[in-house]
Motif scaffolding. Structure first.
Motif, PDB file in Angstrom:
ATOM      1  N   ARG A 176     -18.790   2.377  10.092  1.00 48.02           N
ATOM      2  CA  ARG A 176     -18.855   2.206   8.639  1.00 48.02           C
ATOM      3  C   ARG A 176     -17.662   1.418   8.113  1.00 48.02           C
ATOM      4  O   ARG A 176     -17.463   1.333   6.910  1.00 48.02           O
ATOM      5  CB  ARG A 176     -18.822   3.570   7.953  1.00 48.02           C
ATOM      6  N   LYS A 180     -17.434  -0.737   4.973  1.00 44.33           N
ATOM      7  CA  LYS A 180     -17.438  -0.178   3.620  1.00 44.33           C
ATOM      8  C   LYS A 180     -16.046  -0.206   2.983  1.00 44.33           C
ATOM      9  O   LYS A 180     -15.905   0.026   1.782  1.00 44.33           O
ATOM     10  CB  LYS A 180     -17.945   1.270   3.654  1.00 44.33           C
ATOM     11  N   ALA A 181     -15.021  -0.441   3.813  1.00 40.34           N
ATOM     12  CA  ALA A 181     -13.654  -0.429   3.297  1.00 40.34           C
ATOM     13  C   ALA A 181     -13.412  -1.512   2.252  1.00 40.34           C
ATOM     14  O   ALA A 181     -12.422  -1.469   1.539  1.00 40.34           O
ATOM     15  CB  ALA A 181     -12.662  -0.584   4.445  1.00 40.34           C
ATOM     16  N   ARG A 232     -13.859  -0.788  -2.597  1.00 45.98           N
ATOM     17  CA  ARG A 232     -13.036  -0.424  -3.757  1.00 45.98           C
ATOM     18  C   ARG A 232     -11.770  -1.274  -3.858  1.00 45.98           C
ATOM     19  O   ARG A 232     -10.673  -0.744  -4.027  1.00 45.98           O
ATOM     20  CB  ARG A 232     -12.676   1.069  -3.668  1.00 45.98           C
ATOM     21  N   SER A 291      -7.878   0.269  -4.431  1.00 44.43           N
ATOM     22  CA  SER A 291      -7.250   0.727  -3.193  1.00 44.43           C
ATOM     23  C   SER A 291      -6.599  -0.419  -2.435  1.00 44.43           C
ATOM     24  O   SER A 291      -7.233  -1.445  -2.165  1.00 44.43           O
ATOM     25  CB  SER A 291      -8.313   1.388  -2.320  1.00 44.43           C
ATOM     26  N   SER A 315      -8.362  -1.172   0.791  1.00 45.23           N
ATOM     27  CA  SER A 315      -9.516  -2.023   0.598  1.00 45.23           C
ATOM     28  C   SER A 315      -9.079  -3.489   0.463  1.00 45.23           C
ATOM     29  O   SER A 315      -9.692  -4.390   1.043  1.00 45.23           O
ATOM     30  CB  SER A 315     -10.246  -1.560  -0.660  1.00 45.23           C
ATOM     31  N   TYR A 361       1.660  14.987   9.899  1.00 47.12           N
ATOM     32  CA  TYR A 361       2.766  14.595   9.035  1.00 47.12           C
ATOM     33  C   TYR A 361       4.137  14.701   9.688  1.00 47.12           C
ATOM     34  O   TYR A 361       5.147  14.499   9.033  1.00 47.12           O
ATOM     35  CB  TYR A 361       2.737  15.430   7.748  1.00 47.12           C
ATOM     36  N   HIS A 380       6.947  13.073   4.602  1.00 49.54           N
ATOM     37  CA  HIS A 380       5.885  13.415   3.655  1.00 49.54           C
ATOM     38  C   HIS A 380       6.205  14.704   2.898  1.00 49.54           C
ATOM     39  O   HIS A 380       6.736  15.652   3.471  1.00 49.54           O
ATOM     40  CB  HIS A 380       4.566  13.568   4.406  1.00 49.54           C
ATOM     41  N   PRO A 426      -4.444  11.536  -6.657  1.00 50.00           N
ATOM     42  CA  PRO A 426      -4.028  10.314  -5.952  1.00 50.00           C
ATOM     43  C   PRO A 426      -4.942   9.977  -4.787  1.00 50.00           C
ATOM     44  O   PRO A 426      -5.066   8.814  -4.409  1.00 50.00           O
ATOM     45  CB  PRO A 426      -2.615  10.648  -5.467  1.00 50.00           C
ATOM     46  N   VAL A 460      -8.147  10.063  -4.740  1.00 45.44           N
ATOM     47  CA  VAL A 460      -9.329   9.335  -5.200  1.00 45.44           C
ATOM     48  C   VAL A 460      -8.998   7.854  -5.393  1.00 45.44           C
ATOM     49  O   VAL A 460      -9.758   6.966  -5.009  1.00 45.44           O
ATOM     50  CB  VAL A 460      -9.843   9.955  -6.516  1.00 45.44           C
ATOM     51  N   ASP A 461      -7.822   7.608  -5.960  1.00 42.66           N
ATOM     52  CA  ASP A 461      -7.386   6.232  -6.224  1.00 42.66           C
ATOM     53  C   ASP A 461      -7.299   5.385  -4.972  1.00 42.66           C
ATOM     54  O   ASP A 461      -7.613   4.206  -4.995  1.00 42.66           O
ATOM     55  CB  ASP A 461      -5.973   6.283  -6.843  1.00 42.66           C
ATOM     56  N   VAL A 462      -6.826   5.999  -3.884  1.00 42.78           N
ATOM     57  CA  VAL A 462      -6.526   5.197  -2.701  1.00 42.78           C
ATOM     58  C   VAL A 462      -7.729   5.010  -1.787  1.00 42.78           C
ATOM     59  O   VAL A 462      -7.687   4.184  -0.882  1.00 42.78           O
ATOM     60  CB  VAL A 462      -5.367   5.817  -1.890  1.00 42.78           C
ATOM     61  N   CYS A 463      -8.797   5.758  -2.017  1.00 45.46           N
ATOM     62  CA  CYS A 463      -9.945   5.687  -1.108  1.00 45.46           C
ATOM     63  C   CYS A 463     -10.549   4.281  -1.111  1.00 45.46           C
ATOM     64  O   CYS A 463     -10.902   3.761  -2.169  1.00 45.46           O
ATOM     65  CB  CYS A 463     -11.008   6.702  -1.495  1.00 45.46           C
ATOM     66  N   PRO A 464     -10.666   3.645   0.060  1.00 48.65           N
ATOM     67  CA  PRO A 464     -11.150   2.258   0.083  1.00 48.65           C
ATOM     68  C   PRO A 464     -12.657   2.135  -0.108  1.00 48.65           C
ATOM     69  O   PRO A 464     -13.153   1.048  -0.405  1.00 48.65           O
ATOM     70  CB  PRO A 464     -10.746   1.761   1.467  1.00 48.65           C
ATOM     71  N   THR A 465     -13.402   3.235   0.099  1.00 49.36           N
ATOM     72  CA  THR A 465     -14.856   3.114   0.033  1.00 49.36           C
ATOM     73  C   THR A 465     -15.451   3.791  -1.186  1.00 49.36           C
ATOM     74  O   THR A 465     -16.645   3.654  -1.438  1.00 49.36           O
ATOM     75  CB  THR A 465     -15.513   3.757   1.268  1.00 49.36           C
ATOM     76  N   CYS A 507     -17.516   8.149   3.921  1.00 47.27           N
ATOM     77  CA  CYS A 507     -16.144   8.246   4.434  1.00 47.27           C
ATOM     78  C   CYS A 507     -16.054   7.545   5.779  1.00 47.27           C
ATOM     79  O   CYS A 507     -16.867   7.780   6.670  1.00 47.27           O
ATOM     80  CB  CYS A 507     -15.749   9.711   4.575  1.00 47.27           C
ATOM     81  N   TYR A 558      -6.370   7.878   4.827  1.00 43.44           N
ATOM     82  CA  TYR A 558      -5.407   7.428   3.822  1.00 43.44           C
ATOM     83  C   TYR A 558      -5.309   8.439   2.676  1.00 43.44           C
ATOM     84  O   TYR A 558      -4.226   8.681   2.142  1.00 43.44           O
ATOM     85  CB  TYR A 558      -5.841   6.047   3.307  1.00 43.44           C
ATOM     86  N   SER A 594      -5.532  11.621   2.839  1.00 44.61           N
ATOM     87  CA  SER A 594      -4.713  12.784   3.190  1.00 44.61           C
ATOM     88  C   SER A 594      -3.229  12.427   3.121  1.00 44.61           C
ATOM     89  O   SER A 594      -2.403  13.283   2.833  1.00 44.61           O
ATOM     90  CB  SER A 594      -5.079  13.299   4.572  1.00 44.61           C
ATOM     91  N   TRP A 595      -2.906  11.172   3.357  1.00 38.69           N
ATOM     92  CA  TRP A 595      -1.501  10.757   3.229  1.00 38.69           C
ATOM     93  C   TRP A 595      -1.087  10.735   1.764  1.00 38.69           C
ATOM     94  O   TRP A 595       0.069  10.987   1.429  1.00 38.69           O
ATOM     95  CB  TRP A 595      -1.279   9.367   3.805  1.00 38.69           C
ATOM     96  N   ALA A 596      -2.035  10.380   0.896  1.00 44.47           N
ATOM     97  CA  ALA A 596      -1.691  10.252  -0.514  1.00 44.47           C
ATOM     98  C   ALA A 596      -1.615  11.603  -1.202  1.00 44.47           C
ATOM     99  O   ALA A 596      -1.098  11.696  -2.305  1.00 44.47           O
ATOM    100  CB  ALA A 596      -2.720   9.372  -1.216  1.00 44.47           C
ATOM    101  N   CYS A 597      -2.117  12.655  -0.560  1.00 43.26           N
ATOM    102  CA  CYS A 597      -2.103  13.988  -1.178  1.00 43.26           C
ATOM    103  C   CYS A 597      -0.742  14.630  -0.957  1.00 43.26           C
ATOM    104  O   CYS A 597      -0.323  14.819   0.186  1.00 43.26           O
ATOM    105  CB  CYS A 597      -3.190  14.863  -0.553  1.00 43.26           C
TER     106      CYS A 597
END
Lengths: 336, 242
Positions: free
Chosen positions: A69, A72-73, A76, A80, A83, A237, A305, B80, B82-87, B106, B111, B113-116
């Motif tokens: 998939r 699909k990147a 957005r 993003s 993306s 992390y 992190h 954050p 939601v914003d970074v999700c590329p799809t 998905c 990505y 999980s890194w932004a959270c």
């Protein structure tokens, strides 16, 4: 953060590919009228640029949970950076391939220059979006600074020119100017890396487990990580490397990425008509790529992190509190 | 606009893991498919959990206390992830503010999980997608369930009723009242995500009495004590009599 192998390879190899293409397109614009390169030079530089870019792209697919998939990147791209990285990766490889095709079908040089400029633009867009992907995560202070994007560009260009020089030498064109450009870029890369290391030393996040749990208790100790001892949050992390290991890898990476190539090029300057120019230049380029792979691994390892606060693995670097360290040196801390 | 969220009372939580277990049970059997485990009966079992109860010890021995700290997705207002999700697979529902992942979109890039900042998303290596608390969106609107059960599984399971579920944007909801009246707070506001889940603090209840207040027993207490004693005797007599 855990150093993800596929991402390290993506960033380093695609960076090399972009660097080679930027070098090729710029050199063709600057020196094209002097007949700087025979067709096979353009061919090999273009092919190696594409090969590195595709190797990086292929490596990145191993990072994905669902590589099928992956396309699909691109959806957005308005919000993003990942993306945008995917989009500019597509644009870059398209432009690089088109550039090569135009050369072989002897298209008018104006058109080729135009595609070359578009490719350069896409290459820089790719550097910036790859870097902003990390810089966007504002609470990982080692990532969210301007040096991230600058370093991605500088290291990519330095390694691209180093590989281009190796390709030129292997084909029998030991151009002094290219070697000098490569050396200057490597030196700039070393300075920028030093600046980034110095910046990381000053990073101070005034948070600890008390803030994370919102409890003003002097001694808070983690007893259980929740349900299983190790899980995604304890593994993803943190890197598991000790400080001593990180330091030795850092020294090795700086030596391999910048110092050793500079030494090799200095030797080549002293020995201009060496028959081993191809081997020496390739050695320099390979050493730089290996060093940059280690450097990019450290980039991940040094990312601290915020969620690590809950797992007691957060490096709260309280010794680098700028106010306290100033006070230690004798200058009074500002009082309100 | 409404924002559904959980309010977790740390004063009541006893760390029994019932919320986490019931969450896993429901969400493994629910509409979102299994939460896969690796080596569930092996030496190092691992798996995807939406909700984990961490345990902390505070103070120094022998004066120590235990804090049980359940943590699941905060359904942030300014999420954050939601914003970074590329799809666009990660999204925040407009109608109730729940943050969800569309598993069909998905790509498993991790990505989000890194932004959270809270570490509340867990990657499912078997299915290759990111998973997270759905606030039991397949329960709370489920008309097949009796109305009193249309709540997240963790809330239903909690034996001490430490978890309250409700719309924190509605000032009259149970959750909003709990936040207002019991000093609810959010985790790591510094990260700027605007989490919706709230926590109620662990309280230390102390009664201060002066000396003269202690030595005099109020008449009411004396009467009650007398009554209890006579009641006990009565039961004893009833029990012993043939």
């Amino acid at each position: 953060m855990r150093p993800e192998r596929s991402l390290i390879l993506l960033l380093v190899l695609a960076g090399v590919g972009q660097g080679i293409f930027v070098f090729l397109a710029v050199a063709d614009i600057a020196w094209g009228s002097y007949g700087w390169a025979r067709p096979e030079v353009i061919y090999w530089l273009g092919v190696s640029s594409l090969a590195f870019a595709f190797a990086g792209m292929a490596a990145s697919l191993f990072h994905l949970g669902n590589p099928m998939r992956g396309w699909k990147a691109i959806i957005r791209w308005q919000s993003s950076w990942l993306s945008r990285e995917a989009v500019s990766m597509g644009l870059f490889s398209g432009a690089a391939a088109l550039y090569l095709l135009l050369y072989f079908f002897s298209a008018p040089s104006g058109l080729r220059t135009l595609v070359g400029l578009a490719g350069i633009f896409a290459a820089f867009a790719l550097y910036i979006s790859s870097a902003m992907l990390y810089a966007r995560i504002s609470f990982v202070r080692e990532w969210s600074n301007k040096l991230t994007a600058i370093n991605f560009m500088a290291f990519g260009l330095a390694s691209g020119v180093a590989v281009s020089y190796a390709v030129l030498c292997l084909l029998g064109f030991n151009y002094t100017a290219v070697r000098e450009i490569a050396a200057v870029l490597a030196a700039v890369g070393l300075i920028l890396k030093a600046a980034s290391l110095a910046f990381n030393k000053t990073v101070y996040v005034p948070l600890d487990i008390k803030n994370a749990l919102v409890m003003n208790e002097p001694n808070i100790k983690l007893m259980s990580t929740g349900t299983s001892y190790e899980h995604y949050n304890t593994k993803e992390y943190s890197s598991g490397f000790t400080d001593a290991q990180v330091r030795s890898v850092l020294i090795l990476s700086l030596f391999a990425a910048f110092v050793l190539p500079l030494i090799i090029w200095a030797v080549m300057t002293q020995w201009p008509d060496t028959p081993a120019a191809g081997i020496l230049a390739s050695l320099a380029a390979l050493s730089m790529i290996a060093g940059l792979i280690a450097e990019r691994g450290l980039f991940f390892i040094q990312g601290n992190h915020l969620q690590n606060l809950y797992y007691a693995t957060f490096r709260s670097n309280s010794a680098s509190n700028p106010l306290l360290s100033k006070a230690k040196k004798g200058t009074p801390a500002p009082v309100k | 606009m409404s924002q559904l969220a959980l309010v977790i009372d740390l004063n009541k939580c006893v760390g029994c893991h019932a919320c986490a277990t019931n969450c896993k049970a429901w969400n493994t059997a629910g509409e979102f498919g299994p939460l896969t485990d690796t080596e569930p009966y092996g030496k190092q079992p691992e798996g995807v959990w939406f909700n984990r109860v961490q345990t902390y010890e505070i103070g120094k021995y022998p004066k120590t206390e235990v804090i049980n700290f359940p943590k699941s997705c905060m359904h942030c207002k300014n999420a954050p992830c939601v914003d970074v999700c590329p799809t666009g697979a990660s999204y925040k529902r407009e109608e109730d503010g729940i943050v969800l992942v569309n598993y069909d979109d998905c790509i498993g890039c991790k990505y989000c999980s890194w932004a959270c900042p809270y570490g509340c998303r867990e990657f499912d290596g078997h299915e290759g997608v990111m998973k997270k608390c759905t606030l039991c969106v397949d329960r709370i609107y489920n008309e097949d369930l009796p109305e009193e059960e249309r709540k997240p599984a963790c809330v239903l399971a909690c034996p001490t009723r430490a978890r309250t579920f409700g719309d924190i944007d509605d000032p009259e909801s149970e959750a909003s009242k709990a936040i207002r009246e019991k000093h609810g707070y959010r985790l790591l506001p510094e990260a700027g995500a605007g989490p919706s889940n709230h926590y109620l603090p662990q309280r230390k209840v102390k009664v201060e009495l002066d000396e003269d207040e202690i030595c005099v027993k109020p008449l009411a207490i004396l009467t009650i004590e007398k009554k209890i004693t006579s009641y006990r005797e009565q039961i004893f007599d009833d029990f012993m009599s043939p």
